[in-house]
Design an enzyme around this catalytic site. Sequence first.
Site, PDB file in Angstrom:
ATOM      1  N   CYS A 138      37.467   7.612 -51.933  1.00  0.00           N
ATOM      2  CA  CYS A 138      37.823   7.763 -50.524  1.00  0.00           C
ATOM      3  C   CYS A 138      37.780   6.411 -49.799  1.00  0.00           C
ATOM      4  O   CYS A 138      38.389   5.446 -50.235  1.00  0.00           O
ATOM      5  CB  CYS A 138      36.891   8.796 -49.896  1.00  0.00           C
ATOM      6  SG  CYS A 138      37.481   9.511 -48.351  1.00  0.00           S
ATOM      7  N   HIS A 139      37.037   6.311 -48.688  1.00  0.00           N
ATOM      8  CA  HIS A 139      36.960   5.054 -47.946  1.00  0.00           C
ATOM      9  C   HIS A 139      36.141   3.996 -48.685  1.00  0.00           C
ATOM     10  O   HIS A 139      36.110   2.829 -48.266  1.00  0.00           O
ATOM     11  CB  HIS A 139      36.368   5.284 -46.560  1.00  0.00           C
ATOM     12  CG  HIS A 139      37.266   6.052 -45.648  1.00  0.00           C
ATOM     13  ND1 HIS A 139      37.201   7.422 -45.534  1.00  0.00           N
ATOM     14  CD2 HIS A 139      38.274   5.649 -44.820  1.00  0.00           C
ATOM     15  CE1 HIS A 139      38.121   7.833 -44.666  1.00  0.00           C
ATOM     16  NE2 HIS A 139      38.780   6.781 -44.224  1.00  0.00           N
ATOM     17  N   GLU A 169      44.117  10.504 -42.807  1.00  0.00           N
ATOM     18  CA  GLU A 169      43.434   9.998 -41.619  1.00  0.00           C
ATOM     19  C   GLU A 169      43.947  10.719 -40.370  1.00  0.00           C
ATOM     20  O   GLU A 169      43.168  11.094 -39.478  1.00  0.00           O
ATOM     21  CB  GLU A 169      43.679   8.493 -41.497  1.00  0.00           C
ATOM     22  CG  GLU A 169      42.569   7.696 -40.869  1.00  0.00           C
ATOM     23  CD  GLU A 169      41.339   7.554 -41.752  1.00  0.00           C
ATOM     24  OE1 GLU A 169      40.387   8.356 -41.553  1.00  0.00           O
ATOM     25  OE2 GLU A 169      41.304   6.646 -42.590  1.00  0.00           O
TER      26      GLU A 169
END
Length: 233
Positions: A138-139, A169
């Site tokens: 993910c991030h 997002e």
Amino acid sequence: MARKNRILIVVTNVPEYRKVGMRTGLWLGELTHFWDVAERAGFEMDIASPAGGTVPLDPESLSHEVLAELGTEQRYRDREFMDLLADTKRISEVGLDDYDAIYLTGGHGVMFDFPQSADLEELMARFYEAGKVVSTVCHGATGLLNVQLSSGEPLIRGKRVTGFSWPEEELANRADAVPYNLQEELAKLGAEYRTADEPFDAYVVEDGRLITGQNPGSAKAVGEAVVRQLAAV
């Protein structure tokens, strides 16, 4: 290179966004889903963060619906496990030779401290150049943005990668809160960004020893890919 049977997990220290008042932090399932897979495979794990100390949790990752996924609630109720997040190691205190792989968790907090951590950037480059597995979910892929190899080239240039996509997002209602577009930044560095057919589908990309997962639902599959690669060493 002798196997250590140990994996380093990196988490954020940032509890909030800068432009808006919403809280953020570690997305708990991105830690627990990976941990469960690696633990069953016989690996021990340590948790580190850029600043060390306490790790904030993204409140949305603690909703009943999210905690019900893949046993996260069981970990959340486990006092001994959750206490691991009360006093994490500082990245600068970590020894490369103690681990076989590194795994960067997500949660929006990492967008603010992972790319700002010179210690993390150096460690990631050293892991990769030492022939160890480098993985993110993910991030967590923000921790790849400023990593340069000893040649001066970005680690991800020419590599196939994924990470939280811009459509995700927008669907998460965070487009106005995040400091940059992760998907776009990865591509700017010359990475070959790939994405699942549908937002929030589990999706993992492997490019040699570099393993990246797109979103929270991909953490289990990232763990499985890391374990599979380490088993082949």
